[in-house]
Design a protein around this motif. Structure first.
Motif, PDB file in Angstrom:
ATOM      1  N   VAL A 161      23.316   7.716  -2.077  1.00  0.00           N
ATOM      2  CA  VAL A 161      22.650   8.234  -3.277  1.00  0.00           C
ATOM      3  C   VAL A 161      23.363   9.512  -3.703  1.00  0.00           C
ATOM      4  O   VAL A 161      23.695  10.360  -2.865  1.00  0.00           O
ATOM      5  N   ARG A 162      23.591   9.656  -5.007  1.00  0.00           N
ATOM      6  CA  ARG A 162      24.248  10.837  -5.568  1.00  0.00           C
ATOM      7  C   ARG A 162      23.283  11.553  -6.512  1.00  0.00           C
ATOM      8  O   ARG A 162      22.798  10.959  -7.487  1.00  0.00           O
ATOM      9  N   ILE A 163      22.973  12.819  -6.219  1.00  0.00           N
ATOM     10  CA  ILE A 163      22.063  13.613  -7.061  1.00  0.00           C
ATOM     11  C   ILE A 163      22.786  14.011  -8.345  1.00  0.00           C
ATOM     12  O   ILE A 163      23.886  14.559  -8.317  1.00  0.00           O
TER      13      ILE A 163
ATOM     14  N   THR B 242      11.687   9.053   1.033  1.00  0.00           N
ATOM     15  CA  THR B 242      12.582   9.983   1.725  1.00  0.00           C
ATOM     16  C   THR B 242      13.141  11.017   0.763  1.00  0.00           C
ATOM     17  O   THR B 242      13.207  12.212   1.072  1.00  0.00           O
ATOM     18  N   ILE B 243      13.558  10.558  -0.424  1.00  0.00           N
ATOM     19  CA  ILE B 243      14.085  11.490  -1.419  1.00  0.00           C
ATOM     20  C   ILE B 243      13.005  12.483  -1.850  1.00  0.00           C
ATOM     21  O   ILE B 243      13.268  13.684  -2.007  1.00  0.00           O
ATOM     22  N   ARG B 244      11.769  12.007  -2.016  1.00  0.00           N
ATOM     23  CA  ARG B 244      10.682  12.908  -2.409  1.00  0.00           C
ATOM     24  C   ARG B 244      10.428  13.955  -1.328  1.00  0.00           C
ATOM     25  O   ARG B 244      10.270  15.145  -1.612  1.00  0.00           O
ATOM     26  N   ASP B 245      10.355  13.515  -0.080  1.00  0.00           N
ATOM     27  CA  ASP B 245      10.072  14.457   1.012  1.00  0.00           C
ATOM     28  C   ASP B 245      11.180  15.504   1.144  1.00  0.00           C
ATOM     29  O   ASP B 245      10.914  16.694   1.322  1.00  0.00           O
ATOM     30  N   ILE B 246      12.436  15.061   1.050  1.00  0.00           N
ATOM     31  CA  ILE B 246      13.556  16.003   1.160  1.00  0.00           C
ATOM     32  C   ILE B 246      13.535  16.998  -0.001  1.00  0.00           C
ATOM     33  O   ILE B 246      13.713  18.208   0.186  1.00  0.00           O
ATOM     34  N   SER B 247      13.316  16.506  -1.220  1.00  0.00           N
ATOM     35  CA  SER B 247      13.322  17.376  -2.395  1.00  0.00           C
ATOM     36  C   SER B 247      12.213  18.420  -2.317  1.00  0.00           C
ATOM     37  O   SER B 247      12.434  19.608  -2.608  1.00  0.00           O
ATOM     38  N   GLU B 248      11.024  18.003  -1.923  1.00  0.00           N
ATOM     39  CA  GLU B 248       9.914  18.948  -1.840  1.00  0.00           C
ATOM     40  C   GLU B 248      10.154  19.990  -0.751  1.00  0.00           C
ATOM     41  O   GLU B 248       9.886  21.176  -0.943  1.00  0.00           O
TER      42      GLU B 248
ATOM     43  N   LEU C 293      20.966  14.272   2.000  1.00  0.00           N
ATOM     44  CA  LEU C 293      21.114  12.837   1.731  1.00  0.00           C
ATOM     45  C   LEU C 293      22.429  12.311   2.299  1.00  0.00           C
ATOM     46  O   LEU C 293      22.488  11.188   2.818  1.00  0.00           O
ATOM     47  N   ASP C 294      23.484  13.100   2.212  1.00  0.00           N
ATOM     48  CA  ASP C 294      24.766  12.686   2.792  1.00  0.00           C
ATOM     49  C   ASP C 294      24.670  12.583   4.310  1.00  0.00           C
ATOM     50  O   ASP C 294      25.313  11.716   4.925  1.00  0.00           O
ATOM     51  N   SER C 295      23.887  13.454   4.930  1.00  0.00           N
ATOM     52  CA  SER C 295      23.732  13.361   6.383  1.00  0.00           C
ATOM     53  C   SER C 295      23.006  12.087   6.795  1.00  0.00           C
ATOM     54  O   SER C 295      23.216  11.578   7.899  1.00  0.00           O
TER      55      SER C 295
ATOM     56  N   GLU D  81      22.378  21.235  -4.386  1.00  0.00           N
ATOM     57  CA  GLU D  81      23.381  21.209  -3.320  1.00  0.00           C
ATOM     58  C   GLU D  81      22.748  20.886  -1.972  1.00  0.00           C
ATOM     59  O   GLU D  81      23.289  20.073  -1.200  1.00  0.00           O
ATOM     60  N   GLU D  82      21.606  21.478  -1.668  1.00  0.00           N
ATOM     61  CA  GLU D  82      20.985  21.244  -0.363  1.00  0.00           C
ATOM     62  C   GLU D  82      20.428  19.826  -0.254  1.00  0.00           C
ATOM     63  O   GLU D  82      20.542  19.192   0.798  1.00  0.00           O
TER      64      GLU D  82
END
Length: 335
Positions: free
Chosen positions: A200-202, A152-158, A193-195, A187-188
């Motif tokens: 998790v904290r970037i 999920t983190i990878r998909d959101i970041s990309e 991730l907060d939503s 920031e985005e």
């Protein structure tokens, strides 16, 4: 006959064994194994780099810090370790293959290139390699809010990085806006991730390397060189501008100051002549003859010295012989 004799002796030995004693031995062995299993499953150790989420029949009952802890045995309580004190990271466009001494070895394949090739706002293709570093703030949410957290983190970041790069010019992505893009991406990503309430904290989003694709690198280098030459010419022109404009302004001020001085001199001179004329006129009205004679004599006093030597010779006389140079100290007459 011999086998039958041995068989009978074995049967007699079995008959002598107390069946109840065997049952008790088996029971004690099973009980010992259960006690050992209970002892070994009643405690656990949490490593210093994280926390343990303790669940009883699947329900979270506690979050334990590093150290030795006890729990209900036999699988009633289960713990799952979460590295909350460790900085985790996701790499895009490359992978860290190995660590050799103080430097890391990176590798990049076609699969990784699919992650890093992006289209900019002016329809240029750039190769963006970046790293997302993050930490787990809430172990419970990290384990149970979202399935496949790392993916999920990878998909959101990309997705976020592709959107931001797509909203900028290719030249800006390659040069001046790298830091700004990284901050906006952080920031985005954190907002998304907060939503999801993932816990998790970037930490940071860093653009490791931004280059044009290998096939267009030579052309890009030529364009980049031309841009540098353009900037150099602009800087030189601005330098000359900064040198010549202040000099011209100073010269203009000097000319203006000289003109103002000349104007003041002429005005003051005219005012002085006017005052003098008025004074003479006043005297002339009182004594015209005296004033006229005085003006005549003053005019002769000013005019005659500029005429040089004057010789008055009677008709038929000889030219005078200059015996003395009486006017050698008079610069006006020597002209």
């Amino acid at each position: 006959m011999r086998h039958s004799g041995e068989r009978s002796q074995f049967d007699e030995w079995l008959a002598d064994i107390d069946v109840s004693r065997v049952m008790w031995i088996i029971l004690f062995v099973i009980l010992g194994l259960i006690i050992a299993w209970g002892i070994f499953t009643s405690y656990y150790t949490v490593q210093p780099e994280g926390q343990a989420v303790v669940k009883r029949f699947g329900k979270v009952i506690a979050i334990k810090d590093p150290g030795l802890h006890f729990k209900l045995p036999f699988g009633i309580d289960e713990q799952e370790f979460v590295p909350t004190a460790r900085v985790l990271k996701q790499e895009f466009g490359f992978r860290t293959a190995a660590q050799e001494g103080t430097s890391a070895v990176y590798r990049k394949s076609e699969e990784h290139r699919d992650e890093s090739l992006m289209l900019t706002g002016d329809l240029k293709v750039v190769d963006v390699e970046w790293v997302v570093q993050y930490r787990v703030d809430d172990p419970d949410k990290y384990l149970h809010r979202v399935e496949q957290v790392d993916k999920t983190i990878r998909d959101i970041s990309e997705a976020v990085m592709r959107r931001i790069v797509g909203n900028n010019l290719g030249s800006d992505v390659l040069t001046i806006k790298r830091v700004e893009i990284a901050l906006n991406a952080k920031e985005e990503i954190q907002h998304l991730l907060d939503s999801f309430d993932m816990g998790v904290r970037i930490g940071t989003v860093e653009l490791q390397d931004v280059n044009p694709p290998d096939s267009v690198k030579p052309a890009f280098n030529e364009v980049n060189q031309a841009e540098q030459e353009k900037e150099q010419l602009i800087n030189e022109a601005e330098k000359k501008q900064n040198q010549q404009i202040p000099a011209a302004r100073g010269k203009a001020k000097q000319v203006v100051a000289t003109a103002e001085g000349y104007r003041a001199e002429r005005v003051n001179g005219a005012l002085g002549e006017t005052s003098r004329f008025k004074a003479i006129l006043k005297e002339y009205k009182v004594a015209p003859e005296v004033t006229r004679r005085r003006m005549y004599l003053e005019t002769l006093d000013k005019v005659l010295p500029s005429l040089g030597k004057i010789y008055i010779i009677e008709p038929g006389g000889q030219s005078p012989i200059p015996l003395l140079n009486l006017d050698k100290n008079n610069p006006v007459q020597n002209r």
